[in-house]
Motif scaffolding. Structure first.
Motif, PDB file in Angstrom:
ATOM      1  N   GLU A  54      30.403  82.621   9.335  1.00  0.00           N
ATOM      2  CA  GLU A  54      31.370  83.778   8.892  1.00  0.00           C
ATOM      3  C   GLU A  54      32.336  84.118  10.002  1.00  0.00           C
ATOM      4  OE1 GLU A  54      33.131  86.400   6.232  1.00  0.00           O
ATOM      5  OE2 GLU A  54      31.258  85.447   5.978  1.00  0.00           O
ATOM      6  N   SER A  55      31.968  84.052  11.157  1.00  0.00           N
ATOM      7  CA  SER A  55      32.989  84.165  12.443  1.00  0.00           C
ATOM      8  C   SER A  55      34.021  82.985  12.031  1.00  0.00           C
ATOM      9  CB  SER A  55      32.342  84.039  13.483  1.00  0.00           C
ATOM     10  OG  SER A  55      33.308  84.166  14.703  1.00  0.00           O
ATOM     11  N   LEU A  56      33.540  81.665  11.932  1.00  0.00           N
ATOM     12  CA  LEU A  56      34.418  80.518  11.812  1.00  0.00           C
ATOM     13  C   LEU A  56      35.217  80.705  10.542  1.00  0.00           C
ATOM     14  CD1 LEU A  56      31.880  77.803  12.657  1.00  0.00           C
ATOM     15  CD2 LEU A  56      33.787  78.624  14.120  1.00  0.00           C
ATOM     16  N   LYS A  57      34.664  81.265   9.531  1.00  0.00           N
ATOM     17  CA  LYS A  57      35.621  81.435   8.292  1.00  0.00           C
ATOM     18  C   LYS A  57      36.771  82.299   8.480  1.00  0.00           C
ATOM     19  CE  LYS A  57      35.020  83.498   3.624  1.00  0.00           C
ATOM     20  NZ  LYS A  57      34.119  84.104   2.806  1.00  0.00           N
ATOM     21  N   LYS A  58      36.425  83.365   9.032  1.00  0.00           N
ATOM     22  CA  LYS A  58      37.238  84.574   9.227  1.00  0.00           C
ATOM     23  C   LYS A  58      38.439  83.919  10.374  1.00  0.00           C
ATOM     24  CE  LYS A  58      37.851  89.117  11.234  1.00  0.00           C
ATOM     25  NZ  LYS A  58      37.646  89.674  12.640  1.00  0.00           N
ATOM     26  N   ALA A  59      38.072  83.088  11.370  1.00  0.00           N
ATOM     27  CA  ALA A  59      38.898  82.628  12.293  1.00  0.00           C
ATOM     28  C   ALA A  59      40.034  81.505  11.421  1.00  0.00           C
ATOM     29  CB  ALA A  59      38.275  81.792  13.372  1.00  0.00           C
ATOM     30  N   VAL A  60      39.518  80.736  10.539  1.00  0.00           N
ATOM     31  CA  VAL A  60      40.385  79.787  10.030  1.00  0.00           C
ATOM     32  C   VAL A  60      41.215  80.540   9.047  1.00  0.00           C
ATOM     33  CG1 VAL A  60      40.236  78.089   8.193  1.00  0.00           C
ATOM     34  CG2 VAL A  60      38.703  78.157  10.050  1.00  0.00           C
ATOM     35  N   ILE A  61      40.834  81.641   8.365  1.00  0.00           N
ATOM     36  CA  ILE A  61      41.684  82.470   7.572  1.00  0.00           C
ATOM     37  C   ILE A  61      42.773  83.002   8.306  1.00  0.00           C
ATOM     38  CG2 ILE A  61      41.754  84.350   5.730  1.00  0.00           C
ATOM     39  CD1 ILE A  61      40.294  81.574   4.905  1.00  0.00           C
ATOM     40  N   GLU A  62      42.369  83.676   9.185  1.00  0.00           N
ATOM     41  CA  GLU A  62      43.562  84.496  10.323  1.00  0.00           C
ATOM     42  C   GLU A  62      44.432  83.525  10.660  1.00  0.00           C
ATOM     43  OE1 GLU A  62      41.007  86.127  13.262  1.00  0.00           O
ATOM     44  OE2 GLU A  62      40.543  88.136  11.810  1.00  0.00           O
ATOM     45  N   LEU A  63      44.022  82.385  11.209  1.00  0.00           N
ATOM     46  CA  LEU A  63      44.704  81.236  11.737  1.00  0.00           C
ATOM     47  C   LEU A  63      45.765  80.682  10.606  1.00  0.00           C
ATOM     48  CD1 LEU A  63      42.345  79.417  14.058  1.00  0.00           C
ATOM     49  CD2 LEU A  63      44.302  80.417  14.850  1.00  0.00           C
ATOM     50  N   MET A  64      45.280  80.443   9.570  1.00  0.00           N
ATOM     51  CA  MET A  64      46.118  80.023   8.308  1.00  0.00           C
ATOM     52  C   MET A  64      47.304  80.921   7.964  1.00  0.00           C
ATOM     53  SD  MET A  64      43.286  77.931   5.868  1.00  0.00           S
ATOM     54  CE  MET A  64      44.376  77.861   4.559  1.00  0.00           C
ATOM     55  N   SER A  65      47.002  82.266   8.361  1.00  0.00           N
ATOM     56  CA  SER A  65      47.872  83.345   7.859  1.00  0.00           C
ATOM     57  C   SER A  65      48.974  83.303   8.785  1.00  0.00           C
ATOM     58  CB  SER A  65      47.337  84.595   7.837  1.00  0.00           C
ATOM     59  OG  SER A  65      46.629  85.256   9.187  1.00  0.00           O
ATOM     60  N   GLU A  66      48.865  82.680   9.933  1.00  0.00           N
ATOM     61  CA  GLU A  66      49.811  82.285  11.137  1.00  0.00           C
ATOM     62  C   GLU A  66      50.467  81.016  11.149  1.00  0.00           C
ATOM     63  OE1 GLU A  66      47.519  83.462  14.769  1.00  0.00           O
ATOM     64  OE2 GLU A  66      46.674  85.295  13.819  1.00  0.00           O
ATOM     65  N   LYS A  67      49.870  80.200  10.896  1.00  0.00           N
ATOM     66  CA  LYS A  67      50.623  78.845  10.902  1.00  0.00           C
ATOM     67  C   LYS A  67      49.823  78.001   9.575  1.00  0.00           C
ATOM     68  CE  LYS A  67      47.912  77.460  15.125  1.00  0.00           C
ATOM     69  NZ  LYS A  67      48.252  76.893  16.378  1.00  0.00           N
ATOM     70  N   LYS A  68      50.424  76.929   9.623  1.00  0.00           N
ATOM     71  CA  LYS A  68      50.035  75.736   8.863  1.00  0.00           C
ATOM     72  C   LYS A  68      48.713  75.156   9.192  1.00  0.00           C
ATOM     73  CE  LYS A  68      54.670  74.222   7.292  1.00  0.00           C
ATOM     74  NZ  LYS A  68      55.361  72.941   7.128  1.00  0.00           N
ATOM     75  N   PHE A  69      48.113  75.032   8.166  1.00  0.00           N
ATOM     76  CA  PHE A  69      46.787  74.368   8.365  1.00  0.00           C
ATOM     77  C   PHE A  69      46.585  72.936   9.513  1.00  0.00           C
ATOM     78  CE2 PHE A  69      42.761  71.965   7.199  1.00  0.00           C
ATOM     79  CZ  PHE A  69      41.755  72.740   7.558  1.00  0.00           C
ATOM     80  N   ASP A  70      47.566  72.387   8.797  1.00  0.00           N
ATOM     81  CA  ASP A  70      47.600  70.941   9.704  1.00  0.00           C
ATOM     82  C   ASP A  70      48.093  71.272  10.945  1.00  0.00           C
ATOM     83  OD1 ASP A  70      46.916  69.353   7.330  1.00  0.00           O
ATOM     84  OD2 ASP A  70      49.243  68.969   7.083  1.00  0.00           O
ATOM     85  N   ASP A  71      48.422  72.175  11.255  1.00  0.00           N
ATOM     86  CA  ASP A  71      48.903  72.629  12.923  1.00  0.00           C
ATOM     87  C   ASP A  71      47.871  73.405  13.690  1.00  0.00           C
ATOM     88  OD1 ASP A  71      51.212  71.670  12.424  1.00  0.00           O
ATOM     89  OD2 ASP A  71      52.269  73.494  12.116  1.00  0.00           O
ATOM     90  N   ILE A  72      46.602  73.565  12.823  1.00  0.00           N
ATOM     91  CA  ILE A  72      45.469  74.446  13.415  1.00  0.00           C
ATOM     92  C   ILE A  72      44.433  73.214  13.824  1.00  0.00           C
ATOM     93  CG2 ILE A  72      43.537  75.685  13.014  1.00  0.00           C
ATOM     94  CD1 ILE A  72      45.036  77.097  10.841  1.00  0.00           C
ATOM     95  N   THR A  73      43.995  73.563  15.425  1.00  0.00           N
ATOM     96  CA  THR A  73      43.108  72.559  15.944  1.00  0.00           C
ATOM     97  C   THR A  73      41.669  73.349  16.003  1.00  0.00           C
ATOM     98  OG1 THR A  73      43.558  73.585  18.113  1.00  0.00           O
ATOM     99  CG2 THR A  73      44.848  71.744  17.493  1.00  0.00           C
ATOM    100  N   ILE A  74      40.705  72.297  15.896  1.00  0.00           N
ATOM    101  CA  ILE A  74      39.373  72.937  16.453  1.00  0.00           C
ATOM    102  C   ILE A  74      39.458  73.785  17.519  1.00  0.00           C
ATOM    103  CG2 ILE A  74      37.025  72.335  17.141  1.00  0.00           C
ATOM    104  CD1 ILE A  74      37.609  71.499  14.079  1.00  0.00           C
TER     105      ILE A  74
END
Length: 182
Positions: free
Chosen positions: A13-33
């Motif tokens: 759940e923490s990982l899901k929340k992190a991905v969603i928050e990050l996607m609201s800030e920048k493009k998915f392709d720009d998000i790193t592990i």
């Protein structure tokens, strides 16, 4: 079925929340592990214990969301359009960040919209009215594409515009339109 450890559920759940928050800030392709690990406050290795990569994580998030919506389909088919749609719009409202990120932001993966549309079209299949004669000269695939695309488009519009109407109003409006269509 074996019960999943609460720690695993909490981490996922923490990982899901992190991905969603990050996607609201920048493009998915720009998000790193590492971005995901930092936001979720976990070690990079923890992510790899649960997912192959960020694409697998996103795919699991989408799959989970589609499955939750499908579970709602099971009992919604027994109701009229308006009553059936209220829980959906309440769900969209409750999960506003997720839907606004996945549907209404640029750079969100198109696979989510495609899978959501396919799920709604599948759910609409049994709803086509052939008895009244209003759809006698229309092809099922055209009607399903029209209704599904319109439904997803209205959800996108509603979210993009800050949900200007409450879920019950949206359900009534969209329910009336779907009843006319299908």
């Amino acid at each position: 079925m074996a019960k999943v450890d609460r720690r695993i559920l909490k981490t996922q759940e923490s990982l899901k929340k992190a991905v969603i928050e990050l996607m609201s800030e920048k493009k998915f392709d720009d998000i790193t592990i590492q971005d995901i690990a930092d936001r979720a406050n976990v070690n990079r290795g923890t992510i790899y214990l649960h997912y192959q990569d960020k694409y697998d994580l996103l795919d699991k998030i989408i799959e989970s969301l589609i499955n939750e919506l499908k579970e709602m389909d099971a009992w919604a088919c027994e109701m009229d359009w308006t009553d059936a749609l209220v829980p959906y719009f309440e769900y969209f409202e409750k999960n506003h960040l997720l839907f606004s990120t996945m549907l209404a932001t640029k750079g969100a993966p198109a696979s989510f919209r495609t899978r959501l549309l396919a799920s709604f079209m599948e759910g609409f299949k049994g709803e086509i009215d052939r008895e009244s004669g209003k759809n006698a000269d229309l092809h099922d695939d055209v009607m399903l594409q029209f209704a599904g695309t319109a439904y997803v488009g209205v959800i996108e519009w509603w979210i993009r515009n800050g949900m200007p109407y409450p879920p019950k109003v949206m359900a009534k409006q969209v329910g009336a339109l779907l009843a006319r269509t299908l």
